[in-house]
Design a protein around this motif. Structure first.
Motif, PDB file in Angstrom:
ATOM      1  N   PRO A   2       0.823  -1.196   0.000  1.00  0.00           N
ATOM      2  CA  PRO A   2       0.000   0.000   0.000  1.00  0.00           C
ATOM      3  C   PRO A   2       0.860   1.250   0.000  1.00  0.00           C
ATOM      4  N   PRO A   3       0.361   2.361  -0.503  1.00  0.00           N
ATOM      5  CA  PRO A   3       1.140   3.597  -0.524  1.00  0.00           C
ATOM      6  C   PRO A   3       1.493   4.043   0.886  1.00  0.00           C
ATOM      7  N   GLY A  40      -3.072  -2.194  12.764  1.00  0.00           N
ATOM      8  CA  GLY A  40      -3.840  -2.613  13.924  1.00  0.00           C
ATOM      9  C   GLY A  40      -4.604  -3.898  13.739  1.00  0.00           C
ATOM     10  N   GLY A  41      -4.459  -4.585  12.602  1.00  0.00           N
ATOM     11  CA  GLY A  41      -5.158  -5.838  12.357  1.00  0.00           C
ATOM     12  C   GLY A  41      -4.699  -6.935  13.283  1.00  0.00           C
ATOM     13  N   PRO A  42      -5.409  -8.060  13.267  1.00  0.00           N
ATOM     14  CA  PRO A  42      -5.122  -9.121  14.239  1.00  0.00           C
ATOM     15  C   PRO A  42      -3.736  -9.721  14.087  1.00  0.00           C
ATOM     16  N   ARG A  43      -3.137  -9.649  12.892  1.00  0.00           N
ATOM     17  CA  ARG A  43      -1.804 -10.210  12.715  1.00  0.00           C
ATOM     18  C   ARG A  43      -0.822  -9.153  12.251  1.00  0.00           C
ATOM     19  N   GLY A  44      -1.231  -7.889  12.245  1.00  0.00           N
ATOM     20  CA  GLY A  44      -0.316  -6.830  11.874  1.00  0.00           C
ATOM     21  C   GLY A  44      -0.227  -6.649  10.377  1.00  0.00           C
ATOM     22  N   ALA A  45       0.483  -5.612   9.986  1.00  0.00           N
ATOM     23  CA  ALA A  45       0.556  -5.264   8.573  1.00  0.00           C
ATOM     24  C   ALA A  45       1.321  -6.292   7.762  1.00  0.00           C
ATOM     25  N   TRP A  46       2.159  -7.080   8.423  1.00  0.00           N
ATOM     26  CA  TRP A  46       3.037  -7.983   7.675  1.00  0.00           C
ATOM     27  C   TRP A  46       2.457  -9.380   7.506  1.00  0.00           C
ATOM     28  N   GLY A  47       1.317  -9.645   8.126  1.00  0.00           N
ATOM     29  CA  GLY A  47       0.615 -10.890   7.855  1.00  0.00           C
ATOM     30  C   GLY A  47       1.207 -12.124   8.495  1.00  0.00           C
ATOM     31  N   THR A  48       2.244 -11.967   9.321  1.00  0.00           N
ATOM     32  CA  THR A  48       2.815 -13.121  10.006  1.00  0.00           C
ATOM     33  C   THR A  48       3.151 -12.711  11.423  1.00  0.00           C
ATOM     34  N   SER A  49       3.333 -13.694  12.252  1.00  0.00           N
ATOM     35  CA  SER A  49       3.805 -13.405  13.601  1.00  0.00           C
ATOM     36  C   SER A  49       5.155 -12.730  13.515  1.00  0.00           C
ATOM     37  N   PRO A  50       5.393 -11.653  14.289  1.00  0.00           N
ATOM     38  CA  PRO A  50       6.626 -10.900  14.123  1.00  0.00           C
ATOM     39  C   PRO A  50       7.874 -11.658  14.511  1.00  0.00           C
ATOM     40  N   LEU A 344      10.168 -12.027   0.597  1.00  0.00           N
ATOM     41  CA  LEU A 344       9.925 -13.198  -0.238  1.00  0.00           C
ATOM     42  C   LEU A 344       9.591 -14.430   0.594  1.00  0.00           C
ATOM     43  N   HIS A 345      10.374 -14.692   1.627  1.00  0.00           N
ATOM     44  CA  HIS A 345      10.260 -15.959   2.354  1.00  0.00           C
ATOM     45  C   HIS A 345       9.400 -15.883   3.614  1.00  0.00           C
ATOM     46  N   LEU A 346       9.234 -14.692   4.176  1.00  0.00           N
ATOM     47  CA  LEU A 346       8.507 -14.574   5.436  1.00  0.00           C
ATOM     48  C   LEU A 346       7.239 -13.736   5.314  1.00  0.00           C
ATOM     49  N   GLY A 347       7.052 -13.106   4.170  1.00  0.00           N
ATOM     50  CA  GLY A 347       5.853 -12.303   3.974  1.00  0.00           C
ATOM     51  C   GLY A 347       5.850 -10.988   4.725  1.00  0.00           C
ATOM     52  N   LEU A 348       7.014 -10.546   5.183  1.00  0.00           N
ATOM     53  CA  LEU A 348       7.091  -9.257   5.868  1.00  0.00           C
ATOM     54  C   LEU A 348       7.182  -8.139   4.836  1.00  0.00           C
ATOM     55  N   SER A 349       6.533  -7.027   5.109  1.00  0.00           N
ATOM     56  CA  SER A 349       6.542  -5.891   4.189  1.00  0.00           C
ATOM     57  C   SER A 349       7.453  -4.793   4.703  1.00  0.00           C
ATOM     58  N   ARG A 398       4.129  -3.584  20.661  1.00  0.00           N
ATOM     59  CA  ARG A 398       3.787  -4.378  19.480  1.00  0.00           C
ATOM     60  C   ARG A 398       4.496  -3.850  18.235  1.00  0.00           C
ATOM     61  N   ARG A 399       4.462  -2.545  18.058  1.00  0.00           N
ATOM     62  CA  ARG A 399       5.114  -1.982  16.877  1.00  0.00           C
ATOM     63  C   ARG A 399       6.631  -2.143  16.945  1.00  0.00           C
ATOM     64  N   ILE A 400       7.181  -1.997  18.147  1.00  0.00           N
ATOM     65  CA  ILE A 400       8.628  -2.183  18.302  1.00  0.00           C
ATOM     66  C   ILE A 400       9.027  -3.601  17.893  1.00  0.00           C
ATOM     67  N   LYS A 401       8.264  -4.590  18.348  1.00  0.00           N
ATOM     68  CA  LYS A 401       8.572  -5.976  17.994  1.00  0.00           C
ATOM     69  C   LYS A 401       8.461  -6.201  16.492  1.00  0.00           C
ATOM     70  N   MET A 402       7.490  -5.572  15.852  1.00  0.00           N
ATOM     71  CA  MET A 402       7.302  -5.792  14.426  1.00  0.00           C
ATOM     72  C   MET A 402       8.408  -5.136  13.604  1.00  0.00           C
ATOM     73  N   LEU A 403       8.900  -3.995  14.065  1.00  0.00           N
ATOM     74  CA  LEU A 403      10.033  -3.377  13.375  1.00  0.00           C
ATOM     75  C   LEU A 403      11.303  -4.199  13.596  1.00  0.00           C
ATOM     76  N   TRP A 404      11.491  -4.676  14.818  1.00  0.00           N
ATOM     77  CA  TRP A 404      12.673  -5.500  15.098  1.00  0.00           C
ATOM     78  C   TRP A 404      12.631  -6.812  14.304  1.00  0.00           C
ATOM     79  N   ALA A 405      11.442  -7.317  14.022  1.00  0.00           N
ATOM     80  CA  ALA A 405      11.341  -8.579  13.278  1.00  0.00           C
ATOM     81  C   ALA A 405      12.014  -8.486  11.917  1.00  0.00           C
ATOM     82  N   LEU A 406      11.973  -7.315  11.291  1.00  0.00           N
ATOM     83  CA  LEU A 406      12.626  -7.141   9.987  1.00  0.00           C
ATOM     84  C   LEU A 406      14.118  -7.421  10.079  1.00  0.00           C
ATOM     85  N   ARG A 407      14.713  -7.083  11.199  1.00  0.00           N
ATOM     86  CA  ARG A 407      16.149  -7.321  11.394  1.00  0.00           C
ATOM     87  C   ARG A 407      16.410  -8.708  11.983  1.00  0.00           C
ATOM     88  N   GLU A 408      15.635  -9.085  12.985  1.00  0.00           N
ATOM     89  CA  GLU A 408      15.927 -10.328  13.693  1.00  0.00           C
ATOM     90  C   GLU A 408      15.672 -11.565  12.851  1.00  0.00           C
TER      91      GLU A 408
END
Length: 542
Positions: A2-3, A40-50, A344-349, A398-408
């Motif tokens: 999304p934009p 704010g969706g049930p699984r977050g913007a990235w569609g997977t557990s962070p 590609l492999h984890l579905g994170l955006s 929650r947002r902190i964990k989701m941003l860290w997921a991109l790196r971790e």
């Protein structure tokens, strides 16, 4: 994707205005529309557990069988005894009901989670106490039985996996907190405590662990200490060599070395615990740890930023240190190829516009208002100077964990891309990323991906090359080129992962012959029969 609207200047302006008006820290961070629509969706913007804990094998159900280590690598079994029925009976007396011989149960502990090395151990022992470990090692020492200490088995270099048929000594049941002092912050616990469980324990009491790893859901504190793990908080809290106050260690002959002090200052004699920190289970088995935990910050913020080049990444770090100072907790970087793989492999955006490089900055302090003001000034500076082109912020958990997921989760994404050649290097900051470009040109289409990411604040590059399957020719193009290049920069061939089995023969690129000789003498002194984690850490040649 999304934009991503509004653009940075709009939300930065709103953010600064909110600070002036005295809004709460969460309001300051998220005035106006979210940078990530649908977060704010049930699984977050990235569609997977962070976060996904690092297990022994993420894709074992669908992956082909891994080649036995001696069939892939040039290694010969040393003249240790073979476990007999009498040995099993004797060990059953030591740890009744906890002698594992079921082949199915032994599959996972015989295999590293990267699926690159596989042993053929027939026995796994699960002691609960230091005395049981002592009895086991005393028996194995007398019988000349090789022992492979194993914690969470999350290592990157094959250090916790048997090479041949060594007895696996698991610390998984040694998972008790022994004491915690809520004034000093000193935690004493058994070696098998999982790092994430310890983090939850001390956070409930107003403290945090001084180290944090992507594998925190699986790794054990004893293994962290045995490998001198670095991790994501190294920049702020330093090495385990400074935060570990004391250790309890069982030596190869079963003797118990109790140096489990909780004192911050003890200047009496040699600091023996330092021998075992980073020794990778080759000098003794760590059974308990005393570690200093810092107070839990009351305000934590994470910024995820896009940079147009690596020079800008370096300048952003320089500016960050100068302007954020004492609240800077972590400064991580990743290149565009890493982002492609986690998508590609984890579905994170990607939460920001596509960039050649990305940085993740964590700030942790005790004054939300003070921290917010410093962060606002820093962001304005890097934006106006062109060092950063886009970014997003997170202040709630929650947002902190989701941003860290991109790196971790980069390591997880790489493991799903094929066979991974991994290099964990310390290099001068100005040359930190040069090797990545050199290898892309050198390897060409023979590699699927060549990526670079890591702990910029520590000068630590994680260089990874993926291919469909293991290739001897590709390995030949990588080694010793990578090690020679690193040695030419006076770098280290292992910044934090250790040497284990896979890197032991490159120790000479980072240490002089005199140091190697002294290491061998220490090994011979503490483990004269060589039964502890054989084939690991020390080179097999002179």
């Amino acid at each position: 994707m999304p934009p991503l609207v509004p653009r940075w200047p709009a939300w930065l302006f709103c953010w600064r205005a909110a600070c002036i008006q005295g809004a709460s820290v969460r309001q300051r961070m998220w005035v106006g529309p979210s940078r990530i629509p649908g977060l704010g969706g049930p699984r977050g913007a990235w569609g997977t557990s962070p976060l996904a804990p690092r297990g022994s094998c993420l894709a074992s159900s669908r992956a082909p069988e891994v080649t036995l280590t001696p069939e892939r690598y040039p290694v010969r079994r040393l003249p240790f005894s073979v476990v007999s029925e009498d040995d099993l009976a004797a060990l059953e007396q030591v740890v009744p009901g906890r002698v594992i011989t079921d082949p199915e149960e032994l599959e996972a502990p015989n295999l590293d989670w990267l699926r690159t090395v596989r042993g053929s151990s027939k026995v796994l022992l699960r002691p609960r106490t230091t005395q049981e470990v002592a009895h086991i090692l005393r028996y194995c020492h007398e019988r000349n039985l090789a022992v492979n200490p194993q914690g969470g088995n999350t290592g990157m270099v094959g250090g916790s996996t048997p090479v041949f048929d060594e007895i696996i000594l698991s610390t998984a049941l040694m998972n008790q907190v022994l004491s915690f002092h809520d004034v000093s912050g000193v935690l004493v616990c058994q070696a098998g405590c999982v790092l994430e469980a310890l983090s939850q324990y001390v956070e409930e009491r107003g403290f945090i662990m001084p180290l944090d790893l992507g594998a925190k859901g699986s790794c054990h504190i004893g293994g962290n200490v045995a490998t001198n793990a670095g991790g994501l908080r190294f920049l702020r809290y330093g090495s385990l060599r400074g935060t570990v106050l004391g250790l309890e260690v069982v030596l190869a002959d079963g003797a118990v070395l109790n140096c489990l002090t909780s004192l911050r200052k003890d200047n009496t004699g040699y600091d023996l615990k330092q021998l075992f920190i980073g020794s990778e289970g080759t000098l003794g088995v760590i059974t308990a740890v005393s570690i200093l935990c810092p107070p839990k910050p009351s305000a934590v913020n994470v910024a995820f930023l896009g940079c147009p080049g690596f020079a800008e990444v370096l300048q952003t770090f320089r500016t960050c240190r100068a302007m954020l100072g004492e609240i800077l907790s972590a400064f991580e970087f990743m290149d565009a190829e890493c982002m492609k793989l986690v998508r590609l492999h984890l579905g994170l955006s990607c939460p920001v516009q596509e960039s050649p490089f990305y940085v993740l900055i964590e700030m942790a302090g005790s004054g939300p208002g003070h921290d917010a003001e410093k962060l606002g000034c820093f962001l304005e500076q890097v934006l106006d100077s062109g060092l950063v082109t886009d970014g997003t912020l997170g202040s709630d958990e929650r947002r902190i964990k989701m941003l860290w997921a991109l790196r971790e989760r980069i390591t997880e994404a790489l493991s799903r891309d094929g066979y991974v050649y991994k290099y964990d290097l310390s290099l001068p900051l100005d040359r930190l990323y040069d090797l990545v470009g050199d290898l892309r040109a050198r390897l060409g289409p023979s590699a699927k991906h060549v990526v670079g990411y890591g702990h910029l604040g520590d000068g630590n590059l994680h260089l990874n090359v993926t291919a469909e399957t293991f290739s001897a020719s590709l390995l030949g193009a990588l080694e010793p080129y990578v090690y020679e290049w690193t040695a030419g920069q006076r770098g280290s061939v292992s910044a934090e992962h250790g040497l284990g089995f896979k890197k032991k023969d490159v120790l000479g690129y980072s240490k002089p012959p005199e140091a190697l000789q002294l290491m061998r003498q220490l090994k011979a002194l503490l483990d004269p029969k060589g039964i502890l984690n054989p084939y690991k850490m020390l080179p097999t040649h002179a």
